[in-house]
Structure formats: structure tokens, C-alpha cells
Design an enzyme around this catalytic site. Structure first.
Site, PDB file in Angstrom:
ATOM      1  CE1 TYR A  91       0.358   4.352 -12.862  1.00  0.00           C
ATOM      2  CE2 TYR A  91       0.013   6.312 -14.193  1.00  0.00           C
ATOM      3  CZ  TYR A  91      -0.255   5.565 -13.062  1.00  0.00           C
ATOM      4  OH  TYR A  91      -1.149   6.050 -12.129  1.00  0.00           O
ATOM      5  CG  HIS A 155       2.242   7.113  -7.732  1.00  0.00           C
ATOM      6  ND1 HIS A 155       2.716   6.608  -8.929  1.00  0.00           N
ATOM      7  CD2 HIS A 155       0.998   6.590  -7.595  1.00  0.00           C
ATOM      8  CE1 HIS A 155       1.812   5.823  -9.471  1.00  0.00           C
ATOM      9  NE2 HIS A 155       0.754   5.792  -8.672  1.00  0.00           N
TER      10      HIS A 155
END
Length: 249
Positions: A91, A155
Site C-alpha cells: 500500500y 498477500h
């Protein structure tokens, strides 16, 4: 309490009286509310707030942010009862973890639950190798300014080799768990079949947490049909974190 009638002298005096800004009045009323409900997350023993803080906006994923305001938002969320904070080095190119870490250092470590991820580091950059994920955890600990991570998640596993996740990534994370650097291990992904592929091939208890998104919301409830399967794999009480529960314009 005596009522104030519209049009009366007392009513006009009330209208002319100085008022606190709306945000201040709203905040004061929120502080008087009960804390957010909490639920045990599967068999982890973690008591998490039903509403978590997704920290991708702190990385400027959707728009540029004022870092000071981002830090304040974390503190405000904690005051209002949120104790679960989720981020990733993906992110904002590690910015989310960095800003979140600056905010978390002011909060009591034993009162918060921090989740981050390994394996995805860019839009097209994935690396689930044991060497990379081990280094990634160390880097995240530094950025988050915490001594351990409560939940570490692989992820978006569908973009890597699922067999590598099984044979290399998860064993590496298990070693970090044994060292006390992470407490619980999870996997994330959009296709439910990818999650099932991994769970079918690892010993029960290897994966503590699953993060599923877009499959338990207003237009898609397919995750609900899989709950019995996850119960079987997670020893009666699956730990499933739901993301993207509501579509927002």
C-alpha cells in the site's frame, strides 16, 4: 426539563447562543457511546473490534493525504473503540506501514492488534520466496515501530505459485512465529479456490487466519457456503476477516 417553544423569547436566545462546531459536538457525542463490540478471531484468542481500520489510504492509494491528519485518524479510531489495524508494504510503496507506525507508537501495544502482509510489493511485483518474506517481516517491524506483528498474511496468493506458498512461504513464516516475531499466520486472495488449494495441502493449524474480500457483501455471499469447509480446516472456529463489505461511491 422545561420545553422551549418555537417563537418564544427563550427560543430566540437559544438560536443566538454560540454553538460548538459540528465536528466537536459529533465527536463529544461519539465519545459517550459504548465501545465497539468485539469478537474472538477464530482460535487465535485475539479479541478484535467488529470494525477494523484498513490502512491503505494512509499510503495515498486513493489520493494524496496529509500525514498528520492520517495519524490523527488512527488515534481517533482507537478512541472510538477500533483495535484492529490492517496494512501492507504494497500500500503506497511502504508508505501505509510507515505512517501507521508513526501513529501506533503513541498507542499501548497490548491494546491494539496489528496485521500486515508479505509477498506483494508492487502492482506486478510478487515474491513469496522464503528469503524475501523473512526480510519483509523484519522491514515491516521497523516501519511499524513494533516488536512483533499479531497477524502476518500472504498477500494475494493467486498471483504467485500456490505450491511455493505451501512449501516455502508458510514454513518461513512458521519459523518467524517460533521466534516470537509474528503471532499468527494468514493467507489472502480473491478466488476462494486458491485459499482452499492451500488449506487442503497444509497441516491443520498452519494457517490461523483467512482474509476474504468481495465474497460476503451485498452482491456476493458465496463465502457463506464455504463456512462449513473453513470450520473443518480451522478446527470448529474459522478465523475469517471480511473486507469490502459495502460498495462505496
Amino acid at each position: 426539563m422545561k420545553a422551549t417553544l418555537p417563537g418564544s423569547k427563550a427560543h430566540h436566545q437559544l438560536l443566538r447562543a454560540p454553538q460548538r462546531p459540528y465536528s466537536t459536538r459529533c465527536r463529544a457525542s461519539l465519545y459517550t457511546m459504548h465501545a465497539l463490540p468485539r469478537r474472538l478471531l477464530g482460535n487465535t484468542g485475539l479479541d478484535v473490534s467488529v470494525l477494523g481500520f484498513g490502512a491503505s489510504p494512509l499510503g495515498g492509494v486513493f489520493q494524496e493525504i496529509n500525514e498528520a491528519e492520517g495519524i490523527k485518524s488512527v488515534h481517533e479510531a482507537f478512541k472510538l473503540g477500533i483495535n484492529f489495524f490492517d496494512t501492507s508494504p504494497f500500500y503506497g510503496g511502504t508508505k501505509s506501514e510507515t505512517v501507521l507506525g508513526k501513529a501506533l507508537k503513541d498507542l499501548p501495544r497490548d491494546k491494539i492488534i496489528v496485521s500486515t502482509k508479505v509477498g506483494r510489493y508492487g502492482q506486478e511485483y510478487f515474491d513469496f520466496s522464503a528469503e524475501r518474506v523473512t526480510a519483509s517481516v523484519q522491514e515491516s517491524l521497523q516501519r511499524l515501530q513494533i516488536p512483533y506483528i499479531d497477524i502476518i498474511q500472504c498477500h494475494d496468493i493467486e498471483f504467485g505459485s500456490l505450491d511455493q506458498v505451501i512449501n516455502e512461504t508458510l514454513p518461513a513464516l512458521q519459523q518467524l512465529k517460533a521466534q516470537g516475531l509474528v503471532r499468527f499466520i494468514g493467507i489472502t486472495g480473491l478466488p476462494l479456490k486458491a485459499l482452499q488449494y492451500v488449506l487442503d495441502r497444509v497441516p491443520t493449524g498452519t494457517v490461523d487466519v483467512i482474509l476474504s474480500y468481495c465474497h460476503y457483501c451485498l452482491n456476493d455471499t458465496s463465502l457463506q457456503d464455504q463456512i462449513p469447509y473453513f470450520q473443518e480446516k480451522q478446527v470448529r472456529r474459522p478465523a475469517v476477516i471480511l473486507y469490502h463489505g459495502v460498495t462505496q461511491h
